[in-house]
Design a protein around this motif. Structure first.
Motif, PDB file in Angstrom:
ATOM      1  N   ALA A  97       0.923  -1.219   0.008  1.00  0.00           N
ATOM      2  CA  ALA A  97       0.004  -0.054   0.082  1.00  0.00           C
ATOM      3  C   ALA A  97       0.778   1.164  -0.061  1.00  0.00           C
ATOM      4  N   ASP A  99       0.698   3.812  -3.565  1.00  0.00           N
ATOM      5  CA  ASP A  99      -0.006   4.971  -3.242  1.00  0.00           C
ATOM      6  C   ASP A  99       0.862   6.138  -2.683  1.00  0.00           C
ATOM      7  N   GLU A 118      -0.806   9.042   2.662  1.00  0.00           N
ATOM      8  CA  GLU A 118      -1.757  10.162   3.132  1.00  0.00           C
ATOM      9  C   GLU A 118      -1.500  10.315   4.539  1.00  0.00           C
ATOM     10  N   PRO A 119      -1.637  11.527   4.892  1.00  0.00           N
ATOM     11  CA  PRO A 119      -1.293  11.988   6.337  1.00  0.00           C
ATOM     12  C   PRO A 119      -2.212  10.944   7.345  1.00  0.00           C
ATOM     13  N   LEU A 120      -1.391  10.525   8.253  1.00  0.00           N
ATOM     14  CA  LEU A 120      -2.080   9.518   9.094  1.00  0.00           C
ATOM     15  C   LEU A 120      -3.118  10.526   9.958  1.00  0.00           C
ATOM     16  N   PRO A 121      -4.068   9.922  10.329  1.00  0.00           N
ATOM     17  CA  PRO A 121      -5.090  10.576  11.332  1.00  0.00           C
ATOM     18  C   PRO A 121      -4.417  10.597  12.672  1.00  0.00           C
ATOM     19  N   GLU A 122      -4.944  11.566  13.430  1.00  0.00           N
ATOM     20  CA  GLU A 122      -4.333  11.858  14.737  1.00  0.00           C
ATOM     21  C   GLU A 122      -4.073  10.700  15.441  1.00  0.00           C
ATOM     22  N   LYS A 123      -2.665  10.602  15.901  1.00  0.00           N
ATOM     23  CA  LYS A 123      -2.350   9.306  16.765  1.00  0.00           C
ATOM     24  C   LYS A 123      -3.229   9.229  18.083  1.00  0.00           C
ATOM     25  N   THR A 170       0.893   2.389  17.550  1.00  0.00           N
ATOM     26  CA  THR A 170       0.500   2.191  16.294  1.00  0.00           C
ATOM     27  C   THR A 170       1.037   0.824  15.833  1.00  0.00           C
ATOM     28  N   PRO A 225       4.469   0.810  11.261  1.00  0.00           N
ATOM     29  CA  PRO A 225       5.368   2.343  11.464  1.00  0.00           C
ATOM     30  C   PRO A 225       4.499   3.123  10.399  1.00  0.00           C
ATOM     31  N   PRO A 226       4.900   4.465  10.586  1.00  0.00           N
ATOM     32  CA  PRO A 226       4.134   5.560   9.800  1.00  0.00           C
ATOM     33  C   PRO A 226       4.570   5.586   8.240  1.00  0.00           C
ATOM     34  N   ALA A 227       3.778   5.972   7.360  1.00  0.00           N
ATOM     35  CA  ALA A 227       3.890   5.703   6.070  1.00  0.00           C
ATOM     36  C   ALA A 227       5.317   6.607   5.703  1.00  0.00           C
TER      37      ALA A 227
END
Lengths: 252, 206
Positions: free
Chosen positions: B16, B20, B23-28, B34, B37-39
């Motif tokens: 993913a 792609d 996208e900014p991750l939603p508020e942690k 998590t 790991p973050p994108a």
């Protein structure tokens, strides 16, 4: 089949913890449960025992786009017998650009009513298309509201979005059915006041509060709902008390 | 239809990210780790982040943001106390610095004194359904450290205010002190960045 959606656009309000507790509580009542994780962080999946090594044929995002059925994508939850999971993955990140997903669950879930007795949907901390899809499908909307001003403010926003964007056409009559005050600390004046205000603004729909507890975080690390990880704990008892009216009377 | 290939959750997430634009991750979620790991940021996002960090370092190396939930009435009172203090010959010409002075003053009080200044329920932003809002101020970090030390002392003494409540009490105490010296001026709807003294004592630079 009853479809529960846990929602609030404020992160940290324990939506996922609450969704996991609902799934676990239903499973303890002998219900076959489908847990749908619509948050790309995948925390709901993790709380039900899904790990990065879990192999899947498809994930929640695939079901939302019609590329897979829930039947094909569901995997048993390692932590809770009787619960199957549609895993939340980063594939969900792009779905807010696909308007067709907004009715995906509403239209698809009735087709799998014979497979599961109840569905529990965890939503992301945002009010985009993915959350709207959950709200359009849900029979019961549960708002997990942490006892803080930021979360309290977002409840009004959730109510407005449901009233203005979901109830008119997608799911007539939709509303927030239940509100669970979470992360409650009786020592804090603000927490007590938030609960009072919730009861004032939403009479008859506010459950007893659920305390803040380290067990909730430890349970996440263990990959279990808190009532499975610490069945005798205060927070587990709080959740049992809070969920009893919801599960006994889902439609108030 | 042939059965779908089974992939691990880790492999699905990697695919993913690779295919792609992240996208900014939603508020942690606070208190929830998590699962993945973050994108990875794109090159454009890395550049923008670097520019923002550099700008932040130039303008606020010794301040940090403090959020205070305060009722509309209390906010207007604070503005009034601030402009009145300046009009009376005070040197603080910036509202955030006035807030910081109020915090310092409150931190210098004893625990018992702070307890006496704790706002009654009726006066809190939640009393009687008063409207309020979260306000954010750039406060010197040493003030925030003093505030935290004072809050730690209050905790030991059995008082449990949140940071927002504590700061709100400090502001209310400063307003009370200003009122004790005489009536407060009506503040402008929108405060200027800095107050300036004109020919008239209470002229404000808009």
């Amino acid at each position: 089949m009853t479809i529960y959606a846990v929602a609030l656009s404020k992160g940290g309000s324990t939506k996922t913890t609450t969704a996991a507790e609902i799934a676990a509580a239903l499973a303890r009542r002998g219900r076959r449960v489908l847990a749908i994780d619509l948050d790309q962080q995948g925390n709901f999946s993790t709380r039900l025992g899904i790990t990065n090594d879990t192999e899947v044929s498809a994930v929640a995002a695939d079901v939302m786009t019609g590329e897979s059925s829930a039947r094909e994508a569901a995997v048993p939850a390692p932590s809770v017998a009787g619960v199957d999971v549609l895993a939340g993955t980063y594939d969900l990140a792009t779905l807010d650009q696909r308007p067709e997903v907004i009715t995906a669950l509403r239209d698809h879930l009735p087709n799998v009513a014979g497979e599961w007795d109840d569905v529990v949907i965890d939503t992301p901390p945002a009010l985009g298309l993915v959350t709207l899809a959950a709200l359009a499908a849900a029979d019961v909307v549960v708002a997990a509201v942490a006892c803080e001003t930021e979360a309290y403010d977002q409840l009004d926003r959730l109510v407005d979005v449901i009233t203005q964007r979901v109830a008119p056409i997608m799911k007539p009559g939709q509303r927030v059915h239940w509100i669970i005050p979470t992360r409650h600390d009786t020592r804090r004046l603000l927490d007590r006041e938030v609960v009072e205000l919730l009861n004032r603004d939403h009479p008859g729909r506010v459950t007893t509060p659920v305390r803040e507890a380290v067990a909730a975080r430890d349970a996440y690390t263990a990959g279990q709902p808190v009532s499975v990880y610490a069945p005798g704990s205060g927070i587990a008892d709080d959740y049992a008390a809070a969920l009893a009216p919801i599960l006994d009377n889902p439609h108030t | 239809m042939p059965p779908r290939k089974r992939l691990s959750i880790a492999d699905r997430n990697k695919a993913a990210i690779a295919h792609d634009t992240p996208e900014p991750l939603p508020e942690k979620d606070e208190g929830e780790q998590t699962a993945t790991p973050p994108a990875a940021p794109t090159k454009a996002q890395k550049t923008l982040t670097k520019q923002k960090k550099t700008t932040a370092a130039r303008t606020s190396s010794d301040t940090a943001r403090l959020g205070v939930y305060i009722s509309t009435d209390e906010y207007e009172d604070a503005k009034a106390a601030y402009v009145t203090a300046y009009a009376r010959g005070g040197q603080i010409d910036n509202f955030a610095r006035w807030i910081a002075a109020a915090l310092n003053e409150h931190a210098a009080r004893t625990t018992a004194q702070r307890a006496k200044h704790a706002r009654m329920k009726e006066r809190s932003p939640w009393g009687k359904g008063k409207a309020g809002a979260s306000r954010s101020f750039a406060i010197p970090t040493d003030t925030l450290e003093r505030m935290q030390e004072a809050m730690d002392d209050d905790l030991i003494a059995g008082q449990w205010p949140t940071r927002s409540e504590w700061a709100g009490d400090a502001i209310a105490a400063a307003v009370e002190a200003a009122r004790a010296e005489g009536p407060l001026l009506d503040p402008p709807k929108r405060l200027p960045n800095r107050l300036k003294r004109g020919k008239q004592r209470h002229t404000l630079d808009r």
